[in-house]
Scaffold this motif. Sequence first.
Motif, PDB file in Angstrom:
ATOM      1  N   LEU A 179      16.036 -41.409  -2.779  1.00 26.94           N
ATOM      2  CA  LEU A 179      14.808 -41.149  -3.532  1.00 26.94           C
ATOM      3  C   LEU A 179      14.972 -40.001  -4.521  1.00 26.94           C
ATOM      4  CD1 LEU A 179      12.293 -41.658  -0.615  1.00 26.94           C
ATOM      5  CD2 LEU A 179      12.258 -42.926  -2.779  1.00 26.94           C
ATOM      6  N   VAL A 180      15.574 -38.907  -4.082  1.00 29.39           N
ATOM      7  CA  VAL A 180      15.717 -37.752  -4.965  1.00 29.39           C
ATOM      8  C   VAL A 180      16.720 -38.059  -6.075  1.00 29.39           C
ATOM      9  CG1 VAL A 180      17.555 -36.483  -3.761  1.00 29.39           C
ATOM     10  CG2 VAL A 180      15.759 -35.221  -4.928  1.00 29.39           C
ATOM     11  N   LYS A 181      17.701 -38.879  -5.767  1.00 28.07           N
ATOM     12  CA  LYS A 181      18.711 -39.297  -6.747  1.00 28.07           C
ATOM     13  C   LYS A 181      18.070 -40.117  -7.867  1.00 28.07           C
ATOM     14  CE  LYS A 181      21.764 -42.376  -5.453  1.00 28.07           C
ATOM     15  NZ  LYS A 181      22.824 -43.101  -4.722  1.00 28.07           N
ATOM     16  N   TRP A 182      17.167 -40.998  -7.494  1.00 27.35           N
ATOM     17  CA  TRP A 182      16.538 -41.886  -8.468  1.00 27.35           C
ATOM     18  C   TRP A 182      15.330 -41.248  -9.157  1.00 27.35           C
ATOM     19  CZ3 TRP A 182      17.816 -46.899 -10.037  1.00 27.35           C
ATOM     20  CH2 TRP A 182      18.906 -47.467  -9.384  1.00 27.35           C
ATOM     21  N   PHE A 183      14.517 -40.485  -8.400  1.00 28.92           N
ATOM     22  CA  PHE A 183      13.213 -40.075  -8.924  1.00 28.92           C
ATOM     23  C   PHE A 183      13.011 -38.564  -9.023  1.00 28.92           C
ATOM     24  CE2 PHE A 183      12.601 -44.230  -6.790  1.00 28.92           C
ATOM     25  CZ  PHE A 183      12.220 -44.985  -7.893  1.00 28.92           C
ATOM     26  N   GLY A 184      13.916 -37.754  -8.491  1.00 28.93           N
ATOM     27  CA  GLY A 184      13.741 -36.306  -8.562  1.00 28.93           C
ATOM     28  C   GLY A 184      12.736 -35.809  -7.542  1.00 28.93           C
ATOM     29  N   ASP A 185      11.706 -35.137  -7.971  1.00 30.46           N
ATOM     30  CA  ASP A 185      10.667 -34.607  -7.076  1.00 30.46           C
ATOM     31  C   ASP A 185       9.911 -35.761  -6.421  1.00 30.46           C
ATOM     32  OD1 ASP A 185      11.502 -32.270  -8.265  1.00 30.46           O
ATOM     33  OD2 ASP A 185       9.660 -31.933  -9.394  1.00 30.46           O
ATOM     34  N   VAL A 186       9.827 -35.738  -5.091  1.00 30.62           N
ATOM     35  CA  VAL A 186       9.116 -36.786  -4.356  1.00 30.62           C
ATOM     36  C   VAL A 186       8.356 -36.148  -3.201  1.00 30.62           C
ATOM     37  CG1 VAL A 186      10.746 -38.643  -4.923  1.00 30.62           C
ATOM     38  CG2 VAL A 186      11.125 -37.238  -2.878  1.00 30.62           C
ATOM     39  N   PRO A 187       7.306 -36.812  -2.694  1.00 33.04           N
ATOM     40  CA  PRO A 187       6.604 -36.289  -1.523  1.00 33.04           C
ATOM     41  C   PRO A 187       7.554 -36.157  -0.332  1.00 33.04           C
ATOM     42  CG  PRO A 187       5.315 -38.018  -2.560  1.00 33.04           C
ATOM     43  CD  PRO A 187       6.660 -38.037  -3.220  1.00 33.04           C
ATOM     44  N   LEU A 188       7.482 -35.025   0.348  1.00 35.93           N
ATOM     45  CA  LEU A 188       8.376 -34.745   1.476  1.00 35.93           C
ATOM     46  C   LEU A 188       7.577 -34.705   2.761  1.00 35.93           C
ATOM     47  CD1 LEU A 188      11.169 -33.908   2.576  1.00 35.93           C
ATOM     48  CD2 LEU A 188      10.535 -31.528   2.066  1.00 35.93           C
ATOM     49  N   ALA A 189       7.945 -35.553   3.691  1.00 35.72           N
ATOM     50  CA  ALA A 189       7.299 -35.578   5.009  1.00 35.72           C
ATOM     51  C   ALA A 189       8.364 -35.325   6.070  1.00 35.72           C
ATOM     52  CB  ALA A 189       6.624 -36.923   5.252  1.00 35.72           C
TER      53      ALA A 189
ATOM     54  N   VAL B  67      -3.940 -36.325  -0.807  1.00 35.44           N
ATOM     55  CA  VAL B  67      -3.653 -34.890  -0.657  1.00 35.44           C
ATOM     56  C   VAL B  67      -2.180 -34.557  -0.852  1.00 35.44           C
ATOM     57  CG1 VAL B  67      -5.631 -34.488   0.849  1.00 35.44           C
ATOM     58  CG2 VAL B  67      -3.437 -35.156   1.856  1.00 35.44           C
ATOM     59  N   LEU B  68      -1.311 -35.556  -0.821  1.00 35.72           N
ATOM     60  CA  LEU B  68       0.116 -35.307  -0.959  1.00 35.72           C
ATOM     61  C   LEU B  68       0.494 -35.003  -2.396  1.00 35.72           C
ATOM     62  CD1 LEU B  68       1.882 -38.006   1.224  1.00 35.72           C
ATOM     63  CD2 LEU B  68       2.089 -35.544   1.471  1.00 35.72           C
ATOM     64  N   ASP B  69       1.416 -34.088  -2.571  1.00 36.80           N
ATOM     65  CA  ASP B  69       1.989 -33.811  -3.878  1.00 36.80           C
ATOM     66  C   ASP B  69       3.471 -34.123  -3.860  1.00 36.80           C
ATOM     67  OD1 ASP B  69      -0.343 -32.803  -5.199  1.00 36.80           O
ATOM     68  OD2 ASP B  69      -0.155 -30.970  -4.007  1.00 36.80           O
ATOM     69  N   ARG B  70       4.060 -34.198  -5.037  1.00 33.74           N
ATOM     70  CA  ARG B  70       5.502 -34.332  -5.133  1.00 33.74           C
ATOM     71  C   ARG B  70       6.131 -32.968  -4.862  1.00 33.74           C
ATOM     72  NH1 ARG B  70       6.825 -36.573 -10.904  1.00 33.74           N
ATOM     73  NH2 ARG B  70       8.954 -36.628 -10.055  1.00 33.74           N
ATOM     74  N   ASN B  71       7.097 -32.933  -3.956  1.00 31.05           N
ATOM     75  CA  ASN B  71       7.808 -31.690  -3.651  1.00 31.05           C
ATOM     76  C   ASN B  71       8.994 -31.533  -4.593  1.00 31.05           C
ATOM     77  OD1 ASN B  71       6.457 -32.619  -1.021  1.00 31.05           O
ATOM     78  ND2 ASN B  71       6.992 -30.509  -0.575  1.00 31.05           N
ATOM     79  N   PRO B  72       9.318 -30.294  -4.977  1.00 34.32           N
ATOM     80  CA  PRO B  72      10.493 -30.078  -5.826  1.00 34.32           C
ATOM     81  C   PRO B  72      11.743 -30.639  -5.171  1.00 34.32           C
ATOM     82  CG  PRO B  72       9.166 -28.074  -5.666  1.00 34.32           C
ATOM     83  CD  PRO B  72       8.603 -29.043  -4.667  1.00 34.32           C
ATOM     84  N   LYS B  73      12.622 -31.200  -5.979  1.00 37.25           N
ATOM     85  CA  LYS B  73      13.810 -31.829  -5.401  1.00 37.25           C
ATOM     86  C   LYS B  73      14.664 -30.823  -4.643  1.00 37.25           C
ATOM     87  CE  LYS B  73      16.837 -31.661  -9.498  1.00 37.25           C
ATOM     88  NZ  LYS B  73      17.641 -32.500 -10.447  1.00 37.25           N
ATOM     89  N   ALA B  74      14.589 -29.545  -4.997  1.00 39.93           N
ATOM     90  CA  ALA B  74      15.335 -28.525  -4.248  1.00 39.93           C
ATOM     91  C   ALA B  74      14.864 -28.468  -2.806  1.00 39.93           C
ATOM     92  CB  ALA B  74      15.178 -27.162  -4.920  1.00 39.93           C
ATOM     93  N   ASP B  75      13.553 -28.636  -2.595  1.00 37.25           N
ATOM     94  CA  ASP B  75      13.020 -28.647  -1.230  1.00 37.25           C
ATOM     95  C   ASP B  75      13.457 -29.891  -0.475  1.00 37.25           C
ATOM     96  OD1 ASP B  75      11.758 -26.316  -1.974  1.00 37.25           O
ATOM     97  OD2 ASP B  75       9.754 -27.189  -2.097  1.00 37.25           O
ATOM     98  N   VAL B  76      13.518 -31.016  -1.183  1.00 31.95           N
ATOM     99  CA  VAL B  76      13.953 -32.255  -0.547  1.00 31.95           C
ATOM    100  C   VAL B  76      15.418 -32.136  -0.154  1.00 31.95           C
ATOM    101  CG1 VAL B  76      14.159 -34.754  -0.799  1.00 31.95           C
ATOM    102  CG2 VAL B  76      12.267 -33.538  -1.910  1.00 31.95           C
TER     103      VAL B  76
ATOM    104  N   LYS C  56      28.306 -34.822   0.118  1.00 29.59           N
ATOM    105  CA  LYS C  56      27.855 -35.485  -1.106  1.00 29.59           C
ATOM    106  C   LYS C  56      26.579 -34.833  -1.637  1.00 29.59           C
ATOM    107  CE  LYS C  56      27.202 -40.128  -2.987  1.00 29.59           C
ATOM    108  NZ  LYS C  56      27.289 -41.584  -2.681  1.00 29.59           N
ATOM    109  N   ALA C  57      25.654 -34.512  -0.747  1.00 33.80           N
ATOM    110  CA  ALA C  57      24.424 -33.824  -1.166  1.00 33.80           C
ATOM    111  C   ALA C  57      24.754 -32.476  -1.790  1.00 33.80           C
ATOM    112  CB  ALA C  57      23.486 -33.655   0.031  1.00 33.80           C
ATOM    113  N   TYR C  58      25.735 -31.766  -1.252  1.00 29.17           N
ATOM    114  CA  TYR C  58      26.170 -30.504  -1.850  1.00 29.17           C
ATOM    115  C   TYR C  58      26.737 -30.737  -3.251  1.00 29.17           C
ATOM    116  CZ  TYR C  58      25.834 -27.916   2.621  1.00 29.17           C
ATOM    117  OH  TYR C  58      25.400 -27.306   3.774  1.00 29.17           O
ATOM    118  N   VAL C  59      27.583 -31.759  -3.400  1.00 28.36           N
ATOM    119  CA  VAL C  59      28.176 -32.049  -4.712  1.00 28.36           C
ATOM    120  C   VAL C  59      27.097 -32.343  -5.743  1.00 28.36           C
ATOM    121  CG1 VAL C  59      29.527 -33.785  -5.976  1.00 28.36           C
ATOM    122  CG2 VAL C  59      30.432 -32.802  -3.868  1.00 28.36           C
TER     123      VAL C  59
END
Length: 494
Positions: free
Chosen positions: A151-161, A173-182, A218-221
């Motif tokens: 999701l973060v790869k394709w869309f960037g900021d997304v709701p994080l649960a 009530v949900l917002d998109r979370n910054p991709k750094a948080d994801v 891979k997530a680190y890269v």
Amino acid sequence: MKMKYTKLKYSFLFLFSALLVNSCSDDFVNVDSLDVNSENYFNSKEDYEAALIGAYDLLQSSYLNVMLGEIASDNTLAGGESATDVPGIQEVDNMSHTPLNAQLRDIWSWMFAGVNRANYILEFKNKTNFDGKDQILAEATFLRAYYYFELVKWFGDVPLAVDKRISFGDQNVLDRNPKADVYAQIEIDLQFAAANLPYIQTEKGRVTKGAAEALLGKAYVYQDKFAEAATVFDNLIANGPYDLLADYSTMFENDNENNIESVFEVQYTDIEGAGFGCLQCSEGNVAVGFNGIRNYTGPLFESGFSFNIPTQEVVDAFEPGDGRKEVAILDIEAWASQNSGVSYNEGFEHTGYYNRKYIARKGDLNTGDANLTNPNNYRAIRFADVLLMAAEANNRKSPSDDSKAQLYLNRVRNRAFGDTDHELILAGAALTDAIAHERRVELVGEGHHFFDLVRTGKAAQEIEGFTSGKNELFPIPSIEIELAGNRWSQNSGY
């Protein structure tokens, strides 16, 4: 026994838990009520195992991520029957996609369905104790990380649960979370999974320690955290049970699945089929039928829909003597000249080439629609990919370790050429470029190249129609923004 993700058996259980704001799909209003919060569930190990199969199940829907990820790059063209065959695929190829694109909405919906199924387990992780529970929870956290990484790869900021399903109504009530948080949550999940999983599972297809470590690296890269990635990859290469398969030509054959090079595979079967009304219901690899030769008759292969057509440019990227070329690319004209009785139709944007790694072979059951239930597993993370990511991480970290990077790179090249005569002795930026080239030819047809170009800042110069500041991400489906009360901003440029 190959692990089989049984959609039909478990789909009723996750009817609502599969919904985010996808939730928010129009189908929601037509669904009969079912209490998935029942306190009568998660009372035994069997309940957790059944839920875990449901969480694995959405991996099979990632066939679309793989196919579109390849088409979005300069490796392949959309193909198909005509310029209007599956418009959403054609749009991604042309970089003309909009928030109304149906295939992009499928990726959003199906990946969030996977997140919610994993979270269903983790929401009740403290309810019942039993032997082996930590491993089940570790598999669930890996799956959540895997879906969120897509999701973060394709869309960037997304709701994080986290450890809680997103239910209908939460979109208010949900917002998109910054991709750094994801990404931070992805790292936490994969560290937990790696710490609680074995390198070898008794049942093929289950997540392993190696899969968690590889995805963490891979997530680190993808975040340019090269020092952290190098540490993870170096450890995995030294201590994991993986190696390069000696005979590359057998890598993608159905009788050689889950081999020594496979760090993580998405399992497919041709036993239970589906139709075009519910592509995500297929237990088979749908992309394989889409990639196939149009109206083909002849030996070895089955017919397909001629999408995802390799370009002449990627064919020419292979060096003379590279044994990977004929494994990755089917030259249909050469094949027809070498085999009697071959006939086929040229589809839209015909180049003469097909993705040989993932096209249908004869002899499969193909239950249901023959083009939608191919049993070819997707090699989601291969050891060659790990070696090349490790090479890149060691080359790009500060301070760099180019000698180690060169060692990893040449392991892959030596297998490709069958000798050590093609080893490279490079450093710095020249080595960086060589690793990028090697990733392209090693992994062509496997859905990684577009994202490699984006994360290295090379997409605009390589992909026709790519607009910097826009096409690094794909648009949030417009229906999801509407159902969130138009509170979410759209990705830039859309």
